[in-house]
Design a protein around this motif. Structure first.
Motif, PDB file in Angstrom:
ATOM      1  N   ARG A  26      20.001 -23.583 -38.988  1.00  0.00           N
ATOM      2  CA  ARG A  26      19.052 -22.521 -39.349  1.00  0.00           C
ATOM      3  C   ARG A  26      18.104 -23.048 -40.411  1.00  0.00           C
ATOM      4  O   ARG A  26      18.559 -23.600 -41.416  1.00  0.00           O
ATOM      5  CB  ARG A  26      19.788 -21.301 -39.906  1.00  0.00           C
ATOM      6  N   GLY A  27      16.803 -22.874 -40.167  1.00  0.00           N
ATOM      7  CA  GLY A  27      15.821 -23.309 -41.151  1.00  0.00           C
ATOM      8  C   GLY A  27      15.940 -24.772 -41.513  1.00  0.00           C
ATOM      9  O   GLY A  27      15.710 -25.154 -42.662  1.00  0.00           O
ATOM     10  N   GLY A  28      16.326 -25.592 -40.549  1.00  0.00           N
ATOM     11  CA  GLY A  28      16.451 -27.023 -40.789  1.00  0.00           C
ATOM     12  C   GLY A  28      17.693 -27.436 -41.548  1.00  0.00           C
ATOM     13  O   GLY A  28      17.801 -28.591 -41.977  1.00  0.00           O
ATOM     14  N   ALA A  29      18.653 -26.520 -41.720  1.00  0.00           N
ATOM     15  CA  ALA A  29      19.882 -26.845 -42.451  1.00  0.00           C
ATOM     16  C   ALA A  29      21.100 -26.441 -41.621  1.00  0.00           C
ATOM     17  O   ALA A  29      21.074 -25.429 -40.909  1.00  0.00           O
ATOM     18  CB  ALA A  29      19.910 -26.130 -43.803  1.00  0.00           C
ATOM     19  N   LEU A  30      22.162 -27.219 -41.727  1.00  0.00           N
ATOM     20  CA  LEU A  30      23.402 -26.920 -41.028  1.00  0.00           C
ATOM     21  C   LEU A  30      24.127 -25.797 -41.759  1.00  0.00           C
ATOM     22  O   LEU A  30      24.339 -25.850 -42.966  1.00  0.00           O
ATOM     23  CB  LEU A  30      24.285 -28.173 -40.973  1.00  0.00           C
ATOM     24  N   HIS A  31      24.492 -24.745 -41.015  1.00  0.00           N
ATOM     25  CA  HIS A  31      25.211 -23.598 -41.564  1.00  0.00           C
ATOM     26  C   HIS A  31      26.575 -23.477 -40.900  1.00  0.00           C
ATOM     27  O   HIS A  31      26.753 -23.849 -39.738  1.00  0.00           O
ATOM     28  CB  HIS A  31      24.444 -22.299 -41.327  1.00  0.00           C
ATOM     29  N   GLY A 164      19.323 -28.420 -27.619  1.00  0.00           N
ATOM     30  CA  GLY A 164      19.563 -26.981 -27.553  1.00  0.00           C
ATOM     31  C   GLY A 164      19.138 -26.243 -28.808  1.00  0.00           C
ATOM     32  O   GLY A 164      19.037 -25.015 -28.801  1.00  0.00           O
ATOM     33  N   PHE A 165      18.909 -26.959 -29.910  1.00  0.00           N
ATOM     34  CA  PHE A 165      18.482 -26.348 -31.166  1.00  0.00           C
ATOM     35  C   PHE A 165      16.967 -26.424 -31.348  1.00  0.00           C
ATOM     36  O   PHE A 165      16.454 -26.028 -32.393  1.00  0.00           O
ATOM     37  CB  PHE A 165      19.184 -27.034 -32.338  1.00  0.00           C
ATOM     38  N   CYS A 166      16.281 -26.929 -30.345  1.00  0.00           N
ATOM     39  CA  CYS A 166      14.827 -27.057 -30.401  1.00  0.00           C
ATOM     40  C   CYS A 166      14.186 -26.012 -29.493  1.00  0.00           C
ATOM     41  O   CYS A 166      14.833 -25.459 -28.601  1.00  0.00           O
ATOM     42  CB  CYS A 166      14.406 -28.454 -29.934  1.00  0.00           C
ATOM     43  N   PRO A 167      12.891 -25.732 -29.697  1.00  0.00           N
ATOM     44  CA  PRO A 167      12.175 -24.872 -28.754  1.00  0.00           C
ATOM     45  C   PRO A 167      12.165 -25.512 -27.372  1.00  0.00           C
ATOM     46  O   PRO A 167      12.476 -26.694 -27.213  1.00  0.00           O
ATOM     47  CB  PRO A 167      10.759 -24.798 -29.349  1.00  0.00           C
ATOM     48  N   PRO A 168      11.796 -24.740 -26.322  1.00  0.00           N
ATOM     49  CA  PRO A 168      11.727 -25.323 -24.971  1.00  0.00           C
ATOM     50  C   PRO A 168      10.838 -26.558 -24.912  1.00  0.00           C
ATOM     51  O   PRO A 168      11.127 -27.496 -24.171  1.00  0.00           O
ATOM     52  CB  PRO A 168      11.166 -24.176 -24.126  1.00  0.00           C
ATOM     53  N   GLU A 169       9.754 -26.552 -25.691  1.00  0.00           N
ATOM     54  CA  GLU A 169       8.901 -27.727 -25.832  1.00  0.00           C
ATOM     55  C   GLU A 169       8.876 -28.091 -27.309  1.00  0.00           C
ATOM     56  O   GLU A 169       8.575 -27.246 -28.151  1.00  0.00           O
ATOM     57  CB  GLU A 169       7.493 -27.455 -25.305  1.00  0.00           C
ATOM     58  N   SER A 177      14.865 -33.512 -36.934  1.00  0.00           N
ATOM     59  CA  SER A 177      15.338 -32.620 -37.998  1.00  0.00           C
ATOM     60  C   SER A 177      16.705 -32.038 -37.685  1.00  0.00           C
ATOM     61  O   SER A 177      17.490 -31.752 -38.594  1.00  0.00           O
ATOM     62  CB  SER A 177      14.322 -31.497 -38.234  1.00  0.00           C
ATOM     63  N   VAL A 178      17.021 -31.865 -36.402  1.00  0.00           N
ATOM     64  CA  VAL A 178      18.358 -31.378 -36.025  1.00  0.00           C
ATOM     65  C   VAL A 178      19.405 -32.432 -36.373  1.00  0.00           C
ATOM     66  O   VAL A 178      20.446 -32.123 -36.971  1.00  0.00           O
ATOM     67  CB  VAL A 178      18.406 -31.041 -34.517  1.00  0.00           C
ATOM     68  N   THR A 185      21.594 -36.681 -43.442  1.00  0.00           N
ATOM     69  CA  THR A 185      20.934 -37.905 -43.875  1.00  0.00           C
ATOM     70  C   THR A 185      19.489 -37.898 -43.391  1.00  0.00           C
ATOM     71  O   THR A 185      19.123 -37.109 -42.509  1.00  0.00           O
ATOM     72  CB  THR A 185      21.649 -39.150 -43.328  1.00  0.00           C
ATOM     73  N   THR A 186      18.665 -38.740 -43.995  1.00  0.00           N
ATOM     74  CA  THR A 186      17.275 -38.896 -43.570  1.00  0.00           C
ATOM     75  C   THR A 186      17.163 -40.114 -42.662  1.00  0.00           C
ATOM     76  O   THR A 186      17.640 -41.191 -43.010  1.00  0.00           O
ATOM     77  CB  THR A 186      16.342 -39.063 -44.788  1.00  0.00           C
TER      78      THR A 186
END
Length: 244
Positions: A26-31, A164-169, A177-178, A185-186
């Motif tokens: 969520r919001g680029g962070a693992l929850h 699966g965590f990205c938009p269709p495109e 980022s996922v 890590t970066t």
């Protein structure tokens, strides 16, 4: 020895529980999904959802029942979750009430709704918490959480789950980022791009499509999930201190 001669009183009884480490991005962070315990032991502390296995149910059935009861997530959603058995935790003193052996499950899933504000069962509250803020957990749940995060990180190495965590495109930056959220890590952008595009069936380019990103420069090309379900070769996590 016949079953008639077997004496179950010769063995000290113990309980079996289940614990669940359910993750989403969520919001680029693992929850991770946590509950606040509403009773002793550890009343008021955060914990993983879970509870006791009833006499006539399997561990997986108990896991789905407890997850639905304690979080208020829809029964249909909980029933459809892919739960992976993580391991069994059996240290003698892991629960102050009695000898308790726990079977832990984990799952990494997209598009997860908010749990009920008030938990059910022995949970006073349920919510999604950034993994980096999940401190002071009850029982041995910090250990279970660490083991589960390692397991779901490995899933991204060998499967196409990240799309699966990205938009269709999506752009390759969004896909990256996922991985960064789950692995903590970066990653080196050119190297990540090269590995993704060299993996057969991982992603497919959307012809003529592009999207402006937050950075400067020309719009980024768009991709969609490819037909593959497994990654060959795997997209391995960088070793600590070498984010490549």
């Amino acid at each position: 020895m016949t079953t008639a001669a077997y004496d179950p009183r010769a063995f000290e009884p113990f309980a079996v529980t289940v614990d669940l480490a359910v993750f989403t991005v969520r919001g680029g962070a693992l929850h991770v999904l946590l509950i606040r315990r509403g009773q002793q032991p550890y009343e008021g502390a955060w914990a993983l959802p879970g509870g006791f296995v009833l006499p006539r149910e399997s561990a997986e059935t108990a896991a789905r029942r407890e997850l639905a009861e304690e979080t208020g997530l829809p029964q249909t959603l909980v029933a459809a979750l892919h739960l992976e058995q993580l391991r069994t935790y059996s240290e003698p003193d892991r629960d102050p009430r009695m000898r308790v052996v726990s079977v832990a499950f984990t799952s990494l899933v997209p598009d997860m709704p908010e749990p009920a504000a008030e938990g059910g069962g022995d949970a006073a509250q349920a919510c999604w918490v950034p993994v980096g803020e999940a401190a002071g957990l009850a029982f041995d749940h910090a250990l279970i959480l660490a083991d589960a995060r390692s397991r779901v990180g490995a899933k991204l190495e060998y499967t196409c789950l990240a799309t699966g965590f990205c938009p269709p495109e999506f752009t390759l930056g969004e896909l990256q980022s996922v991985y960064e959220a789950v692995w903590g890590t970066t990653l080196d952008r050119p190297n990540f791009r090269r590995k993704v595009l060299a993996t057969p069936g991982f992603v497919e380019a959307v012809p003529g499509a592009a999207r402006l990103t937050a950075g400067r420069g020309k719009p980024a090309a768009l991709y969609r999930a490819g037909p593959a379900t497994a990654l060959h070769p795997p997209l391995l996590r960088p070793t600590e201190g070498h984010a490549k």
